[in-house]
Design an enzyme around this catalytic site. Structure first.
Site, PDB file in Angstrom:
ATOM      1  CG  ASN A  99      13.045   7.175  -3.203  1.00 38.85           C
ATOM      2  OD1 ASN A  99      13.901   7.775  -2.261  1.00 38.85           O
ATOM      3  ND2 ASN A  99      11.853   7.033  -3.075  1.00 38.85           N
ATOM      4  CG  ASP A 314      10.247   4.950   5.258  1.00 36.87           C
ATOM      5  OD1 ASP A 314      11.038   5.771   4.695  1.00 36.87           O
ATOM      6  OD2 ASP A 314       9.857   4.026   5.013  1.00 36.87           O
TER       7      ASP A 314
END
Ligand code: DOR
Ligand code: ZN
Length: 453
Positions: A99, A314
């Protein structure tokens, strides 16, 4: 040892985690690979020796969920700062999410991203891609070296319509033809959008509103949908950052029925709760959000009993200004985690919450197996010499202002830790020594799929 080929480096005076146990001895490295693991007298001679002072040498840890940004979002993180953060956190290999700006979603954008990365990376870096619009491009992305695909069900990223079950199945199946897995961010977009709109209509803009718009049910709904889609296929699916027991049980049961499904949890979901979010504020906002007390214990249980396959950071760097807006709807979700993951987990090992072999399974062996990194994840002869050296007794405090990452904030700022990475070797080279970066930018390697295309 007489007659043996001279090694490049010997790491001596170590406790080596090999074949499931700790062994006293040394590691001979040659051409970036582990040439021999043995007791001192049985090692070949070498051009250099590094004394590990009795510290533990682990297989290089692999963080399969990292946002390195760079390119159009280099103001948040770049390949140098992100991989400096990785190696100083004892992580030798990372997998970068797609992304980005531009989105990594075709062979040209992946190639450009790889070329940019190669100049400055200190750790090994592999890449996810979003699904391209045209199915044929999937093969080209794999040929270019993508390790896995990433599907966001929260927002439309990439070329496949996230509302189209048939299109998703075709994309999973096409990736699977090449033996490549798909990782899924499982939260249902329609449900999030509807609940967020309802909260906004009521004028709610605090963290409670966000929690209502990102419930565990919304995660479970997306997981159920994917499990249904892949029911009759051989597609390999990896669920990112699962945050509730319900989801974990769904995944566990689906495996019993033969589906090829794995999942990961993050340190923040294991260690923090929605009460911490309410207390400490928006920098703890992440997606999926932190959950109520009780959930953390269930996730720990699942991680220890191998129902959760992987722990991943993450690592999601943002500018501090993006984390401190008044309205929750204006705050960017995401927490930087590369520099805190290992000290936090070593502390938990010291506290008896998990064992060293759990850490190795969750952060080295399973990541290598699930993402088909055949030369990584194990300290054994013939494997690449990616090595994380830890001192289990070293005490310290997490200091976010000293991070190598551009994101100098953390929910764990100020936490006391026991256990620290002290040296990191990437492909046989020392890149981090006592918190300092000691290798040249570009030392890391691009990890490419080793699938025959
Ligand atoms: O918290 C998150 N941050 N969740 C995501 O899905 C995206 C990520 C990011 O890129 O910042
Ligand atoms: Zn992410």
């Amino acid at each position: 040892m007489k007659g043996a080929v001279k090694a490049d480096t010997i790491l001596c005076n170590a406790k080596i985690y090999t074949k499931g146990r700790l062994m006293d001895g040394g590691i001979a490295i040659k051409n970036g690979k582990i040439a021999k693991i043995a007791k001192e007298p049985n090692l070949p001679s070498a051009f250099s020796r590094i004394d590990l002072n009795g510290c533990i040498a682990l297989p290089g840890l692999i963080d399969v969920h990292v946002h390195l940004r760079d390119q159009g979002r280099a103001y948040e993180e770049d390949f140098f700062t992100g991989t400096a953060a990785a190696v100083s956190g004892g992580i030798t290999s990372v997998m970068d999410m797609p992304n980005n700006t531009p989105v990594t979603m075709d062979s040209a954008s992946l190639k450009e991203r790889m070329q940019t990365a190669q100049q400055t990376i200190l750790a090994n870096v592999g890449f996810y891609a979003a699904f391209p619009e045209r199915l044929e491009e999937i093969g080209r992305l794999i040929e270019q070296g993508t390790l896995a695909f990433k599907l966001y069900l929260t927002t439309q990223i990439g070329g496949v319509d996230i509302n189209d079950d048939e299109a998703l199945l075709q994309a999973f199946a096409e990736a699977e033809k090449f033996g490549i897995p798909t990782a899924v961010h499982a939260e249902d977009k329609a449900a999030i959008d509807a609940a967020s709109a309802a909260e906004q209509r009521r004028g709610h803009s605090d963290v409670n509103a966000y929690l209502k718009a990102h419930t565990p049910d919304i995660e479970a709904k997306a997981v159920k949908r994917i499990l249904k889609i892949i029911r009759k296929s051989k597609a390999q699916i990896h669920f990112c950052h699962i945050s509730s027991r319900e989801t974990e049980v769904l995944i566990r049961e689906s495996r019993r029925t033969g589906l090829r499904v794995t999942c990961e949890a993050t340190p923040h979901h294991l260690l923090l709760t929605s009460s911490d979010l309410r207390r400490q504020g928006m920098i703890l906002l992440t997606d999926p959000p932190l959950r109520p007390e009780g959930t953390t214990e269930e996730l720990w249980k699942a991680a220890r009993s191998a129902q959760i396959d992987i722990i991943a950071s993450d690592h999601a760097p943002h500018l501090i200004t993006q984390k401190t807006a008044d309205s929750v709807w204006d705050v960017k979700p995401g927490i930087p985690g590369l520099e805190t993951l290992l000290p936090l987990l070593l502390t938990k090992i010291n506290e008896g919450k998990m064992e060293l072999h759990d850490l190795i399974r969750l952060l080295a062996e399973n990541p290598a197996k699930i993402f088909h990194l055949r030369s990584e994840g194990f300290l054994e002869e013939g494997y690449n010499a990616n090595i994380t050296v830890v001192d289990m007794h070293r005490r310290g405090r997490i200091e976010a202002d000293k991070f190598h990452s551009k994101a100098k904030f953390s929910p764990f700022d100020g936490w006391h830790v026991t256990g620290k990475p002290v040296k990191t070797f990437v492909e046989g080279r020392l890149v981090m020594d006592e918190g300092k970066i000691v290798a040249k930018a570009g030392t890391g390697r691009i990890l490419r799929s080793q699938i025959n295309v």
